[in-house]
Design an enzyme around this catalytic site. Structure first.
Site, short mmCIF file in Angstrom:
data_model
loop_
_atom_site.label_atom_id
_atom_site.label_comp_id
_atom_site.label_asym_id
_atom_site.label_seq_id
_atom_site.Cartn_x
_atom_site.Cartn_y
_atom_site.Cartn_z
N SER A 170 0.66 -1.37 0.11
CA SER A 170 -0.01 -0.02 0.11
C SER A 170 0.79 1.27 0.06
O SER A 170 0.26 2.24 -0.24
CB SER A 170 -0.81 0.15 1.12
OG SER A 170 -1.86 -1.19 1.02
N VAL B 258 1.54 -3.97 3.82
CA VAL B 258 1.48 -4.96 4.64
C VAL B 258 2.67 -5.92 4.63
O VAL B 258 2.90 -6.93 5.37
CB VAL B 258 0.23 -5.75 4.42
CG1 VAL B 258 -1.22 -5.46 4.81
CG2 VAL B 258 0.10 -6.36 2.72
N LYS C 238 0.56 3.32 -3.16
CA LYS C 238 -1.00 3.95 -3.21
C LYS C 238 -0.63 5.64 -3.50
O LYS C 238 -1.25 6.08 -4.28
CB LYS C 238 -1.82 3.72 -2.14
CG LYS C 238 -2.43 2.23 -2.37
CD LYS C 238 -3.30 2.07 -0.94
CE LYS C 238 -3.77 0.56 -1.00
NZ LYS C 238 -4.40 0.38 0.37
N TYR D 62 -3.16 -3.13 -10.40
CA TYR D 62 -3.23 -2.75 -9.02
C TYR D 62 -2.28 -3.63 -8.16
O TYR D 62 -1.33 -2.89 -7.42
CB TYR D 62 -4.39 -2.41 -8.50
CG TYR D 62 -4.48 -2.32 -6.80
CD1 TYR D 62 -4.06 -1.44 -6.27
CD2 TYR D 62 -4.94 -3.46 -6.03
CE1 TYR D 62 -4.03 -1.25 -4.54
CE2 TYR D 62 -4.91 -3.45 -4.71
CZ TYR D 62 -4.30 -2.24 -4.21
OH TYR D 62 -4.14 -2.28 -2.61
N TYR E 162 -5.41 4.75 7.59
CA TYR E 162 -6.72 4.03 7.70
C TYR E 162 -7.42 4.12 8.85
O TYR E 162 -7.45 5.36 9.36
CB TYR E 162 -6.61 2.56 7.55
CG TYR E 162 -5.69 2.06 6.42
CD1 TYR E 162 -5.99 2.32 4.96
CD2 TYR E 162 -4.49 1.28 6.54
CE1 TYR E 162 -4.85 2.18 4.15
CE2 TYR E 162 -3.65 0.67 5.56
CZ TYR E 162 -4.17 1.25 4.32
OH TYR E 162 -3.19 0.64 3.22
O1 DON Z 1 -4.32 -4.88 -1.85
C1 DON Z 1 -4.08 -5.68 -0.90
O2 DON Z 1 -4.53 -5.89 -0.10
C2 DON Z 1 -2.20 -5.40 -0.63
N1 DON Z 1 -1.81 -5.59 -1.81
C3 DON Z 1 -2.04 -4.17 0.07
C4 DON Z 1 -2.45 -4.06 1.03
C5 DON Z 1 -1.72 -3.04 2.14
O3 DON Z 1 -0.47 -2.81 2.03
C6 DON Z 1 -2.53 -2.51 3.37
N2 DON Z 1 -1.83 -1.41 4.10
N3 DON Z 1 -1.02 -1.46 5.05
#
Ligand code: DON
Length: 424
Positions: free
Chosen positions: A64, A259, A67, A189, A241
Site C-alpha cells: 500500500s 502489509v 498508493k 493494482y 486508515y
Molecule cells: O491490496 C492489498 O491487499 C495489498 N496488496 C496491499 C494492502 C496493504 O498494504 C495495506 N496497508 N497496510
C-alpha cells in the site's frame, strides 16, 4: 568529528528490536514466508543525504505504500479535477480493504483504501506497450534515483488469493467508477503493490516529497508543488486508515504503511523516514515501525503541529555601504512565506523616507512562496514611493518568471559583491 545521526538511528533500532508483537501478512502467501526479524530504518534530508541502519539492503514490496505515488502520478498526468470525479479525500475510519463507497456520490472515500487505490490505478494514463503498473514503476524509479523492479513471486502469489480486491473491482465497475475490465485493473493494482524497494529507496522517495517535488540529488523537478501538497494531505488524513487519528496525534507525520512491513513518512521541508519490519498489527501497519515513528517524532520534535519559529530567521544582516553610506543592504535568509514576509515588511517599515538606495539580497533564501514574492514586490513599490531607489539581488535565480511579472526591472542577477562595487 563524525555526525552522531547514524549512531542515533542505530540506537533507535536496537531499542525497538525486542518488540515481537504482530504477525506476518498471511493473506498473501508469499509474504507469510519472509523472515519476520528483518529490521531497517532510513532517514533522508531535503538536501539529499541518506542515513540508514539495519537490513537496509533488503528489498521488500511496497504494497500500500505504492498508493500515494499512484495518486501523485494520476494527479500529475490528468489533474485534480478529473481525479476528484472518481476518488474522494475523506478519511473512511474503516479497514483498508473495506467494501464501501461514499454515500451519495458512490465513489471511493479516498485513494489510500483499496477501493480508492484500485480506482486511482485506473486513472494512470498508459500506452498499449507500457502498462499502468510499468508507468508507476518508472515514475518511482525516478523518485528513488535507481531502477526499481517488480517482485513477480509476490505478484503471482497475491493474484491467487485476491478475492476481496476482485470483489472491490467488480463493485466499482457496477457503479461505473471503473470504466474498463475490472480484472485487468485489479491485476494492475496488485502488480503496482509488488514494486520492490529498500528503506534507502523509500527514504529517497520520501525526500522528494519533503523537498516539494524536487529530487534532492539530481535537482530535477518531478512533481508539482500542488500535487505534493495534495498527496501529503491525503497521507496525513487517510494514510494510516482506521488508526489515522491515533497516528496523527502521537506521530504527526504524513505517512503510508504497507502489509509487507514498510512505513514511509514525510515531514514537509524537513525529512523523509522509512522503516521496515514485517510483523504487522490489526490495521496492517508494521508494529515495530509504529514504535519507531512514535519514538523519533517525540525525541526529534518532528510532530507537524509543533511548528517552527522560522520567522525569526528572515533577516541575516542589515548594513550600510557605498559612498557616504548611501546604500542599505538587507541580506535575507531562509524561506519567504507569509509569516516571514510580514516580518520583513515590518522591518522595512522602519526605513526612513529618503534617497538611500535599498538592496534586498535574496542569495541566501531557499524558497520564495508566491505570497512571499507578492509581498516583497509590494514592499519594493512602497519603498520607491517613499523616494528610495530599490534593487532586488537574485543571483541564484530563486524568483520564477511568474513571480517577477511586472517587476523585472528591479531584479538584478549579479552577485551582491559585484553589484555593490559600483557604489564604492
Ligand atoms: O491490496 C492489498 O491487499 C495489498 N496488496 C496491499 C494492502 C496493504 O498494504 C495495506 N496497508 N497496510
Amino acid at each position: 568529528m563524525k555526525t552522531p545521526v547514524p549512531d542515533y538511528l542505530k540506537h533507535v533500532l536496537t531499542s525497538c528490536r525486542d518488540n515481537e508483537k504482530g504477525a506476518l501478512a498471511d493473506y498473501i502467501p508469499e509474504l507469510a514466508a519472509v523472515d519476520p526479524d528483518k529490521f531497517a530504518l532510513a532517514l533522508s534530508t531535503v538536501d539529499g543525504t541518506i542515513y540508514s541502519t539495519g537490513d537496509d539492503e533488503v528489498e521488500f514490496t511496497m504494497q500500500s505504500m505504492s498508493k500515494p505515488f499512484a495518486y501523485a502520478l494520476a494527479l500529475q498526468k490528468v489533474g485534480l479535477t478529473k481525479v476528484m470525479e472518481k476518488v474522494g479525500v475523506e478519511p473512511s475510519g474503516e479497514a483498508f480493504n473495506q467494501i464501501s463507497l461514499e454515500k451519495d456520490s458512490n465513489i471511493p472515500k479516498n485513494p489510500m483504501i483499496n477501493s480508492g487505490a484500485i480506482t486511482t490505478h485506473s486513472l494512470i494514463p498508459y500506452k498499449r506497450t507500457v502498462s499502468r503498473a510499468e508507468q508507476l514503476r518508472r515514475f518511482l524509479s525516478g523518485l528513488a534515483g535507481r531502477e526499481l523492479s517488480f517482485d513477480t513471486d509476490v505478484y503471482t502469489s497475491e493474484l491467487k488469493t485476491a478475492f476481496r480486491n476482485r470483489s472491490l473491482g467488480y463493485m466499482l465497475r457496477t457503479v461505473g467508477v471503473l470504466e474498463e475490465d475490472p480484472e485487468a485493473i485489479v491485476n494492475g493494482y496488485i502488480k503496482q503493490c509488488s514494486i520492490k524497494v529498500t528503506v534507502k529507496d523509500l527514504a529517497m522517495i520520501a525526500g522528494v516529497l519533503a523537498n516539494g517535488g524536487i529530487q534532492p540529488q539530481t535537482g530535477k523537478k518531478l512533481l508539482d508543488r500542488s500535487v505534493v501538497r495534495q498527496v501529503l494531505s491525503v497521507m496525513l488524513t487517510c494514510g494510516m486508515y482506521d488508526a489515522a487519528g491515533d497516528w496523527l496525534t502521537t506521530v504527526g507525520i504524513p505517512a503510508k504503511s504497507g502489509v509487507a512491513g514498510g512505513i514511509i513518512g514525510v515531514l514537509p521541508g524537513q525529512v523523509g523516514i522509512a522503516v521496515f519490519s514485517p510483523r504487522i498489527d490489526e490495521h496492517g501497519h508494521s508494529v515495530r515501525g509504529v514504535d519507531i515513528f512514535e519514538r523519533m517524532s517525540r525525541e526529534m520534535g518532528l510532530h507537524l503541529m509543533e511548528g517552527t519559529p522560522s520567522a525569526q530567521t528572515i533577516l541575516q544582516s542589515r548594513y550600510l555601504t557605498g559612498k557616504r553610506d548611501h546604500v542599505v543592504v538587507y541580506e535575507l535568509r531562509g524561506v519567504l512565506q507569509f509569516t516571514e514576509s510580514e516580518m520583513l515588511l515590518r522591518i522595512l517599515q522602519d526605513e526612513p523616507e529618503g534617497k538611500k538606495r535599498i538592496v534586498l539580497d535574496l542569495t541566501n533564501l531557499t524558497l520564495i512562496h508566491n505570497v512571499g514574492a507578492r509581498m516583497l514586490f509590494e514592499g519594493v513599490a512602497r519603498l520607491k514611493k517613499d523616494g528610495h531607489p530599490v534593487v532586488v539581488v537574485d543571483s541564484e535565480g530563486i524568483l520564477s518568471e511568474a513571480q517577477m511579472k511586472g517587476n523585472k526591472r528591479v531584479v538584478v542577477k549579479e552577485k551582491l559583491t559585484k553589484y555593490l562595487e559600483k557604489f564604492q
